[in-house]
Write an enzyme that holds these catalytic residues in place. Structure first.
Site, PDB file in Angstrom:
ATOM      1  N   HIS A 142      -4.021   1.231   0.429  1.00 15.81           N
ATOM      2  CA  HIS A 142      -3.365   1.186  -0.881  1.00 15.81           C
ATOM      3  C   HIS A 142      -3.885  -0.065  -1.598  1.00 15.81           C
ATOM      4  O   HIS A 142      -4.215  -1.061  -0.953  1.00 15.81           O
ATOM      5  CB  HIS A 142      -1.858   1.062  -0.615  1.00 15.81           C
ATOM      6  CG  HIS A 142      -0.988   1.148  -1.829  1.00 15.81           C
ATOM      7  ND1 HIS A 142      -0.796   0.089  -2.689  1.00 15.81           N
ATOM      8  CD2 HIS A 142      -0.221   2.167  -2.310  1.00 15.81           C
ATOM      9  CE1 HIS A 142       0.045   0.448  -3.635  1.00 15.81           C
ATOM     10  NE2 HIS A 142       0.408   1.705  -3.445  1.00 15.81           N
ATOM     11  N   ASP A 219       0.250  -2.783   7.265  1.00 18.45           N
ATOM     12  CA  ASP A 219       1.018  -2.321   6.109  1.00 18.45           C
ATOM     13  C   ASP A 219       1.813  -1.105   6.583  1.00 18.45           C
ATOM     14  O   ASP A 219       1.259  -0.026   6.773  1.00 18.45           O
ATOM     15  CB  ASP A 219       0.035  -1.956   4.987  1.00 18.45           C
ATOM     16  CG  ASP A 219       0.713  -1.250   3.828  1.00 18.45           C
ATOM     17  OD1 ASP A 219       1.896  -0.894   3.945  1.00 18.45           O
ATOM     18  OD2 ASP A 219       0.036  -1.028   2.803  1.00 18.45           O
ATOM     19  N   GLN A 222       4.384   3.201   4.745  1.00 19.68           N
ATOM     20  CA  GLN A 222       4.548   4.650   4.924  1.00 19.68           C
ATOM     21  C   GLN A 222       4.912   5.017   6.354  1.00 19.68           C
ATOM     22  O   GLN A 222       4.977   6.198   6.686  1.00 19.68           O
ATOM     23  CB  GLN A 222       3.264   5.379   4.537  1.00 19.68           C
ATOM     24  CG  GLN A 222       2.903   5.249   3.082  1.00 19.68           C
ATOM     25  CD  GLN A 222       3.926   5.879   2.150  1.00 19.68           C
ATOM     26  OE1 GLN A 222       4.688   6.755   2.551  1.00 19.68           O
ATOM     27  NE2 GLN A 222       3.950   5.425   0.919  1.00 19.68           N
ATOM     28  N   LYS A 245      11.356   2.783   0.541  1.00 25.31           N
ATOM     29  CA  LYS A 245      10.665   3.934   1.142  1.00 25.31           C
ATOM     30  C   LYS A 245      11.347   4.373   2.429  1.00 25.31           C
ATOM     31  O   LYS A 245      10.873   5.277   3.118  1.00 25.31           O
ATOM     32  CB  LYS A 245       9.206   3.580   1.423  1.00 25.31           C
ATOM     33  CG  LYS A 245       8.422   3.326   0.129  1.00 25.31           C
ATOM     34  CD  LYS A 245       6.963   3.334   0.354  1.00 25.31           C
ATOM     35  CE  LYS A 245       6.190   2.689  -0.758  1.00 25.31           C
ATOM     36  NZ  LYS A 245       5.822   3.617  -1.834  1.00 25.31           N
ATOM     37  N   CYS A 385      -2.852   5.063  -6.003  1.00 23.63           N
ATOM     38  CA  CYS A 385      -3.189   3.634  -5.804  1.00 23.63           C
ATOM     39  C   CYS A 385      -4.187   3.480  -4.665  1.00 23.63           C
ATOM     40  O   CYS A 385      -4.117   2.518  -3.884  1.00 23.63           O
ATOM     41  CB  CYS A 385      -1.948   2.777  -5.538  1.00 23.63           C
ATOM     42  SG  CYS A 385      -0.823   2.740  -6.898  1.00 23.63           S
TER      43      CYS A 385
HETATM   44  N1  PMP Z   1       1.194   0.152   0.923  1.00 22.12           N
HETATM   45  C1  PMP Z   1       1.358   1.463   1.003  1.00 22.12           C
HETATM   46  C2  PMP Z   1       0.661   2.223   2.090  1.00 22.12           C
HETATM   47  C3  PMP Z   1       2.164   2.121   0.084  1.00 22.12           C
HETATM   48  O1  PMP Z   1       2.322   3.438   0.166  1.00 22.12           O
HETATM   49  C4  PMP Z   1       2.806   1.379  -0.923  1.00 22.12           C
HETATM   50  C5  PMP Z   1       3.658   2.056  -1.972  1.00 22.12           C
HETATM   51  N2  PMP Z   1       3.120   3.227  -2.487  1.00 22.12           N
HETATM   52  C6  PMP Z   1       2.622   0.005  -0.952  1.00 22.12           C
HETATM   53  C7  PMP Z   1       1.813  -0.580  -0.024  1.00 22.12           C
HETATM   54  C8  PMP Z   1       3.296  -0.843  -1.975  1.00 22.12           C
HETATM   55  O2  PMP Z   1       4.686  -0.794  -1.770  1.00 22.12           O
HETATM   56  P1  PMP Z   1       5.685  -1.411  -2.830  1.00 22.12           P
HETATM   57  O3  PMP Z   1       5.306  -0.851  -4.146  1.00 22.12           O
HETATM   58  O4  PMP Z   1       7.025  -0.967  -2.375  1.00 22.12           O
HETATM   59  O5  PMP Z   1       5.531  -2.893  -2.784  1.00 22.12           O
END
Ligand code: PMP
Length: 604
Positions: A142, A219, A222, A245, A385
């Protein structure tokens, strides 16, 4: 529905659902947001990778906290302050237990995964990475797990190394090992890919990095809602996730860090609560984790998150995993059987997410997302993203369906049925191009004015739109307009006419009307049906009209009046803004050319 108080180590007595089977009806009853209709259809919420819905217990905990315990933490000499502090610290212990951290001092509360990664980059990263060093990230990350490292590398004269992936969307261990060098100072990896659902073998990957003394950040944004995560077993150095999430509130998240790292890291943001003493000569800092929690934290968010984690454990993590595996199997079978659908990413281990594209259709992923929404189905479309990943896989974006604990097999069927119908209808309709004879194509030309002025064209459009009842009807109206968009000759589809920022391919070619040089007319084209509709709307308003009127027209007011604006996503709004910027710039140039003494400012 009061939840029992936790013992000091944060491990609550969990009231389990029966056995390993998930009582789906009961689970769904506890999520009030699922009970609504969207465009008259039952909401089928399949955008859980973006954010999850919240159980009633979490919502009640937030309210209860504000009703009974709201105070600032770590400062009060009064009961409320003590209570808020106790609840905040209990939430920390709860999060620590959820990840199986050795001690709850290893849990730092942050706003979410993004902030957690930035924190590590700006503290640990800044201390460890120097000129000529390397940071390794995978190709499926991401943006939140790419850009902070890229910025750090730029600042330090280091380089970002990319761990390649296979066509199936998996990390290949040999390629991973080959990416690591003696200059690699940190590895940052997703536990689960938000775009493909790939579950990475992070334990193995961490072991390999550790053999070379390279620390690893995982990270987990997910992963936590779907998999059991044990940071001691993984032996990761850092683990980040977002509360929203995992059925918790937005604005709260967790950074786990091994205590020796947290102790060694300098503070990040500075302010109240992270200091021991402050004088104008110097400041001494608090211990971790307070050192990283400057200012008033989101206490209610932490309390809500703790309750969400309880909820997950009360349902049972293995029951959730089993349920979601069945959903994904079923979805893979159903979606895979629809003609024209190609799955993007076929990893051996998958959690939460299925991504796909629809091939050979006059519809983009965005169009399909909009049409699914009209059927009550919420999915996400676009690059998620993960632009570098999309580039690697050779697709501009995908349609992503992501499941949660409350998703049912019937909902997956509804998605598949709706998708099948959308694709079949699109296939049966000839495109504008195909339905025009060659002679028509040549004759189509630039569209003339549809009314005596922009204002008159707007009134006519408003009258037509007002006669339509709701958004689905207006959507169909827009699509019909788009189908009548005059064809654009391929030689006009150049880079100079390309409009960026629209989540689709868009061209717009304006010119001054021959013989009438104070007027602007334009041709436009897009591969998206909704964007073609918007382009046709702009044409009806503006093409053939006087440049000065185009510049003076309040398009924002018009869109608000039509109700269309509230249905434009940021992406489409940005795209529309860029189309209008182009038209305005051209109109301003037209005026300046027609009368060189008039210096009209180009609108931006
Ligand atoms: N890493 C991953 C794999 C994500 O899916 C996301 C959110 N789509 C993020 C980071 C960022 O998370 P947040 O917007 O809650 O900070």
């Amino acid at each position: 529905m009061n939840s029992p108080l936790s013992p000091p180590d944060g491990r609550r007595q969990i009231r389990r659902h029966s056995g390993d089977r998930l009582d789906i009806a009961r689970v769904r009853r506890s999520f009030p947001a699922l009970e609504q209709l969207v465009h008259g259809k039952n909401l089928v919420y399949l955008d859980n990778a973006a954010t999850t819905q919240k159980p009633r217990r979490v919502l009640e905990a937030l309210t209860r906290y504000y009703e009974t315990s709201n105070a600032n933490v770590h400062r009060g000499v009064h009961d409320l302050g003590d209570r808020a502090t106790a609840r905040f610290e209990r939430a920390r212990a709860r999060a620590g237990a959820f990840l199986n951290a050795r001690q709850h001092r290893e849990i730092v509360f942050v706003r979410g995964t993004t902030e957690a990664i930035n924190l590590v980059a700006q503290t640990f990263g800044r201390c460890r990475v120097g000129p000529g060093d390397e940071v390794a990230v995978s190709c499926m990350e991401h943006h939140a797990n790419i850009v902070p490292w890229q910025m750090l590398c730029n600042e330090k004269g280091a380089s970002l190394r990319v761990i390649p992936i296979t066509d199936a969307g998996e990390l290949c261990v040999e390629a991973y090992e080959a990416t690591l060098t003696e200059r690699t100072k940190l590895v940052a990896l997703a536990h689960v890919s938000n775009a493909l659902g790939t579950v990475n073998r992070v334990k193995t990957l961490i072991e390999i990095a550790h053999r070379r003394d390279i620390p690893v950040l995982v990270d987990g944004a997910q992963a936590v809602a779907h998999l059991e995560v044990d940071v001691q077993d993984l032996d990761c150095d850092f683990y980040a996730f977002s509360g929203h999430k995992v059925y918790g509130p937005m604005g709260i998240g967790v950074l786990y860090g091994k205590i020796q790292h947290l102790e060694e890291m300098p503070p990040w943001q500075c302010g109240g609560d992270m200091v021991k003493t402050v004088s104008f000569e110097g400041t001494s800092f608090n211990e971790a984790p307070a050192k990283f929690e400057a200012g008033t934290p989101d206490v209610a968010g932490a309390v809500g998150l703790a309750v969400a984690l309880d909820e997950i454990e009360s349902i049972g993590r293995s029951a959730i995993a089993h349920h979601e595996a069945c959903l994904l199997d079923h979805a893979l079978g159903r979606l895979g059987a629809i003609r024209g659908i190609r799955l993007i990413g076929t990893p051996a281990r998958r959690a939460g997410v299925i991504s796909f594209v629809v091939e050979d259709q006059p519809l983009t992923a965005m169009d399909i997302g909009i049409r699914l929404n009209l059927e009550g189905v919420a999915v996400r479309t676009g690059h998620h993203c993960c632009q570098p990943l999309m580039e690697r896989l050779g697709v501009p974006g995908t349609i992503r369906a992501s499941v949660g604990v409350y998703t049912t097999l019937a909902e997956i069927d509804h998605l598949a049925d709706a998708l099948g119908a959308i694709v079949a209808t699109a296939r049966s309709r000839p495109s504008q191009r195909e339905s025009l004879e060659i002679a028509d194509l040549a004759a189509a030309g630039y569209p003339p004015a549809t009314a005596v002025s922009v204002g008159a064209a707007a009134s006519a459009l408003l009258e037509e739109l007002d006669a339509l009842e709701d958004w689905p009807e207006r959507y169909e109206y827009l699509i019909e307009l788009g189908r009548k968009l005059p064809a654009m000759p391929p030689e006009l589809m150049t880079a100079a006419h390309r409009v960026r920022g629209c989540q689709s391919t868009v061209f717009l070619a304006p010119r001054a009307r021959p013989g009438c040089t104070d007027r602007v007319e334009f041709l436009a084209e897009s591969d998206s049906e909704i964007v073609r509709g918007l382009l046709a709307l702009l044409q009806r308003l503006f093409s053939g009209q006087r440049a000065v009127e185009i510049l003076g027209f309040d398009l924002g007011g018009f869109l608000a009046r039509t109700g269309l604006e509230s249905h434009l996503t940021t992406g489409r709004r940005n795209g529309l803004a860029e189309m209008i910027r182009r038209l305005h710039a051209f109109a301003a140039r037209t005026i300046a050319k027609a009368d060189p003494r008039t210096k009209h400012q180009e609108h931006s």
